[in-house]
Design a protein around this motif. Sequence first.
Motif, PDB file in Angstrom:
ATOM      1  N   LEU A  96       0.484  -1.104  -0.001  1.00  0.00           N
ATOM      2  CA  LEU A  96       0.433   0.771   0.249  1.00  0.00           C
ATOM      3  C   LEU A  96       0.633   1.330   0.171  1.00  0.00           C
ATOM      4  O   LEU A  96       1.809   0.879   0.631  1.00  0.00           O
ATOM      5  CB  LEU A  96      -0.514  -0.439   1.662  1.00  0.00           C
ATOM      6  N   THR A  97       0.417   2.452  -0.640  1.00  0.00           N
ATOM      7  CA  THR A  97       1.400   3.218  -0.949  1.00  0.00           C
ATOM      8  C   THR A  97       0.380   4.608  -0.457  1.00  0.00           C
ATOM      9  O   THR A  97      -0.439   4.413  -1.102  1.00  0.00           O
ATOM     10  CB  THR A  97       2.204   3.434  -2.214  1.00  0.00           C
ATOM     11  N   ILE A  98       0.842   5.977  -0.304  1.00  0.00           N
ATOM     12  CA  ILE A  98       0.741   7.179   0.061  1.00  0.00           C
ATOM     13  C   ILE A  98       0.523   7.825  -1.703  1.00  0.00           C
ATOM     14  O   ILE A  98       1.482   7.784  -2.354  1.00  0.00           O
ATOM     15  CB  ILE A  98       0.883   7.654   0.310  1.00  0.00           C
ATOM     16  N   VAL A  99      -0.513   7.829  -2.783  1.00  0.00           N
ATOM     17  CA  VAL A  99       0.075   9.003  -3.805  1.00  0.00           C
ATOM     18  C   VAL A  99      -1.225  10.202  -3.337  1.00  0.00           C
ATOM     19  O   VAL A  99      -2.021  10.320  -2.366  1.00  0.00           O
ATOM     20  CB  VAL A  99      -1.296   8.284  -4.495  1.00  0.00           C
ATOM     21  N   LEU A 100      -0.292  11.255  -4.179  1.00  0.00           N
ATOM     22  CA  LEU A 100      -1.129  12.559  -3.990  1.00  0.00           C
ATOM     23  C   LEU A 100      -1.483  12.835  -5.734  1.00  0.00           C
ATOM     24  O   LEU A 100      -1.704  12.594  -6.518  1.00  0.00           O
ATOM     25  CB  LEU A 100      -0.282  13.857  -4.080  1.00  0.00           C
ATOM     26  N   ILE A 101      -3.602  13.514  -5.431  1.00  0.00           N
ATOM     27  CA  ILE A 101      -3.468  13.042  -6.636  1.00  0.00           C
ATOM     28  C   ILE A 101      -4.099  14.838  -7.021  1.00  0.00           C
ATOM     29  O   ILE A 101      -4.729  15.621  -5.985  1.00  0.00           O
ATOM     30  CB  ILE A 101      -4.931  12.521  -6.968  1.00  0.00           C
ATOM     31  N   SER A 102      -3.941  15.393  -7.971  1.00  0.00           N
ATOM     32  CA  SER A 102      -3.940  16.874  -8.190  1.00  0.00           C
ATOM     33  C   SER A 102      -5.924  17.129  -8.652  1.00  0.00           C
ATOM     34  O   SER A 102      -6.529  16.295  -9.726  1.00  0.00           O
ATOM     35  CB  SER A 102      -3.275  16.981  -9.621  1.00  0.00           C
ATOM     36  N   LEU A 103      -6.377  18.087  -8.008  1.00  0.00           N
ATOM     37  CA  LEU A 103      -7.421  18.068  -8.534  1.00  0.00           C
ATOM     38  C   LEU A 103      -7.638  19.674  -9.867  1.00  0.00           C
ATOM     39  O   LEU A 103      -8.737  19.416 -10.331  1.00  0.00           O
ATOM     40  CB  LEU A 103      -8.104  19.117  -7.435  1.00  0.00           C
ATOM     41  N   LEU A 104      -6.501  19.314 -10.098  1.00  0.00           N
ATOM     42  CA  LEU A 104      -6.876  20.288 -11.548  1.00  0.00           C
ATOM     43  C   LEU A 104      -6.858  19.715 -12.967  1.00  0.00           C
ATOM     44  O   LEU A 104      -7.338  19.466 -13.692  1.00  0.00           O
ATOM     45  CB  LEU A 104      -5.715  21.093 -11.130  1.00  0.00           C
ATOM     46  N   ASP A 105      -6.120  17.912 -12.344  1.00  0.00           N
ATOM     47  CA  ASP A 105      -5.455  17.665 -14.273  1.00  0.00           C
ATOM     48  C   ASP A 105      -5.892  15.873 -13.591  1.00  0.00           C
ATOM     49  O   ASP A 105      -5.489  15.374 -14.772  1.00  0.00           O
ATOM     50  CB  ASP A 105      -4.703  17.696 -14.943  1.00  0.00           C
ATOM     51  N   GLY A 106      -5.756  15.553 -12.422  1.00  0.00           N
ATOM     52  CA  GLY A 106      -5.995  14.300 -12.049  1.00  0.00           C
ATOM     53  C   GLY A 106      -4.577  13.768 -11.966  1.00  0.00           C
ATOM     54  O   GLY A 106      -4.375  12.333 -11.885  1.00  0.00           O
ATOM     55  N   THR A 107      -3.598  14.262 -12.027  1.00  0.00           N
ATOM     56  CA  THR A 107      -2.523  13.783 -11.573  1.00  0.00           C
ATOM     57  C   THR A 107      -1.589  12.767 -10.945  1.00  0.00           C
ATOM     58  O   THR A 107      -2.240  13.484  -9.841  1.00  0.00           O
ATOM     59  CB  THR A 107      -0.902  14.980 -12.290  1.00  0.00           C
ATOM     60  N   VAL A 108      -1.634  11.629 -10.804  1.00  0.00           N
ATOM     61  CA  VAL A 108      -0.994  11.129  -9.655  1.00  0.00           C
ATOM     62  C   VAL A 108       0.088  10.792  -9.409  1.00  0.00           C
ATOM     63  O   VAL A 108       1.267  10.299 -10.103  1.00  0.00           O
ATOM     64  CB  VAL A 108      -1.603   9.478  -9.979  1.00  0.00           C
ATOM     65  N   LYS A 109       0.367  11.298  -8.570  1.00  0.00           N
ATOM     66  CA  LYS A 109       1.577  11.145  -7.676  1.00  0.00           C
ATOM     67  C   LYS A 109       2.433  10.393  -6.767  1.00  0.00           C
ATOM     68  O   LYS A 109       1.456  10.195  -5.495  1.00  0.00           O
ATOM     69  CB  LYS A 109       2.986  12.694  -7.805  1.00  0.00           C
ATOM     70  N   GLU A 110       3.439   9.448  -7.076  1.00  0.00           N
ATOM     71  CA  GLU A 110       3.416   8.278  -5.808  1.00  0.00           C
ATOM     72  C   GLU A 110       4.471   8.742  -4.371  1.00  0.00           C
ATOM     73  O   GLU A 110       5.766   9.540  -5.391  1.00  0.00           O
ATOM     74  CB  GLU A 110       4.164   6.931  -6.081  1.00  0.00           C
TER      75      GLU A 110
END
Length: 703
Positions: A335-349
């Motif tokens: 399981l990992t933590i991801v950051l999701i942009s509310l502007l364009d949905g880009t997912v960053k681990e």
Amino acid sequence: MLNDVEAVQAQLSIVDHTRNVKRTISKSISLETLNATSTEEVIGVVNTAYSASGDLKVILRETGNGSDKKRFVEIWNNDAVILACKDVTDIHGIFYADAFFDSLCFSHSEKYIIYVAEKKKPTEANSFEKFKYTQPFGEALIGKSTPVLFLFDWKTKQLVSLEHDVPVWFGQALFGPFSDNKIYATGYETASDEKLLGIRSCYNRPTGIWEFTIACSATETPDANFWNCSVLKLTESHLSCRSPRVITSNGKSTLLWISQPTGGAHGATASLRSLDITSSVDPSQTQTLVDAVWEPEAEGRFPGLYLSDSLPRMTHVHWGEGDYIVTSTTWGSRLTIVLISLLDGTVKELTPLTGEEPLLSWPAILAAKGNKFVCVRSSFTSPPELMLGELDTAGTVSWKLIHKVAMSEQLQTRLDSLTIKIVPIPNQYPTETILVQHKSALQVQKILPCITLPHGGPHGASTVTFSPSTCFLALEGYTVSIPNYPGSTGYGEKHIRALIGQCGTLDVDSCVESVRHLVKTGVASEGRGKLLLVGGSHGGFLSGHLIGQYPDLFTSAALFNPVISVGEISISDIQDWYFSEFAIDYPLSSLPLGYTGSSTSLKAVVPPRLVTPEVYSKLYRASPIAYVDKVTASVLLLVGEADQRVAPTQGIGYYHALKALRTDSPDDVEMLVFPGEGHSLEGVEASKVSWLRIAEWFRRVTI
């Protein structure tokens, strides 16, 4: 909770084996000193929530037992002064604090509280209404069948139920932005034959996101005990949607939710949807921020979203010029933590693999605020720790350990004697297995007995998150292999759907290939007492197949609440599973987009799904019971008498079938039955007894 005074309020659950109970401890931890400023046991508290300002706290409390049980709604301030307390014992039944219905929160003005509780049941003697059948919500939700949304004005102590005109049960409710009269909630529906299917771990149900509009107010109806609401369905009938969250930033308000296909696999890849609700609500303007991933672009790349029952309640973070949400998701065997942009949905681990030991897993986000968030991390051999993450202007996260479980030096030394790695299985990509081994055995090249432990579901996943039971097995002197076979989540939708229609073949073959690979590489060996099995639910289904289809490979097995005969579905809360997983159509849909209750456009009527002789024949051939006469392994069955997911009769019937075939070795078959225990056998005593007996059971064949 993460508040402005740089402190974290956390609740920790501990197991008390002396009293056979789980206890809850509350800790306040200073983020400056990393010391606990207060620690106390929480007694009688069902649920707690804080207001947005952090100045107020609401507590749902139960006291007493049986007929003397009382329920209260309490409002407290930061000075530990109780501002309001209402006895609600005679107004409704039990509080709902589970992940599916929990709605406890303050309104924007902090005047109102919303929560969910069980509708009061009739008590009149000889009343037929008292005995009228109401469908339960299935496994792990015993006693919950008629949830009601309640609104509490804590200043006037007026409590009202929110009434509506649609055949839907609501939960996961929260207030809209800048207003006390808008509420967003998850709505749960029946299938079109009025069957209410179990919702735990099943994300393909007829569910949707709804908007409530409250027309009344306390000043207009000071003596009312209910308020009528108008409702509007915001999601489409072919999508199963849950977990609404409202994010407000820079004058814009966005409604977010999780979406998966209705019907089919119960754990499909999720998408993240959004809708601008700043000034008005137009469901046709819904956007897909993160879509489902069919197959990762390359090994190690983002496989899609695989979330738990809901998004974190506090999920919004802001850094730089952007707004994001932070959540935990399954990514392969961790399981990992991801950051999701509310502007364009880009997912960053934010927590990628580093190649260093131990392998870390990040199973939960607890709270987020500003550019900080509190989460949980663990490894297979180290208990959960609380971590504070902080984003800088470049989006780089720094970590601070804020709480660690205290362990004895002896236990820490024993856990440190184990090593964990993730092993890809050749010619089975992306199948892999989590391997737990003893460092001392590796040093002298000693091959220990190997336990294969396939997970349940099948659309779930095993991860390197801390597992006391697996560590226990390893410390008893075994190598443990935990395969993520086809159908497992965390690898893309293609891997999930590959199993549909091939349960009992593709998943079984994959588990066997993982065992053969370990034998080939010298991790395990064949022979009496060398290869063993432990599995529950679908893992029990696989274990039953493995000892039946490969009787000369496995010496002994322990099966928790196993699926043994797929065609026998009468009391299961997930009857659709027995059809869909074996590629037999079981259509599901929810009410249409835009439904308000005034339309007659309901779901299409579908004939009840019956197990015909033809269907039963197909399901029987795909079941472990079809191979029962081939089994030679010793078998321990562990059955929860109150299991609503897999009928206890499945394990009990298998026990008697094996006994009838083992007249020459009756001691090779044993069954433990736990009264009051459900599918997970997670009670303190049941769990302890089960694992101790498994260790003894395997010792009979490995010594």
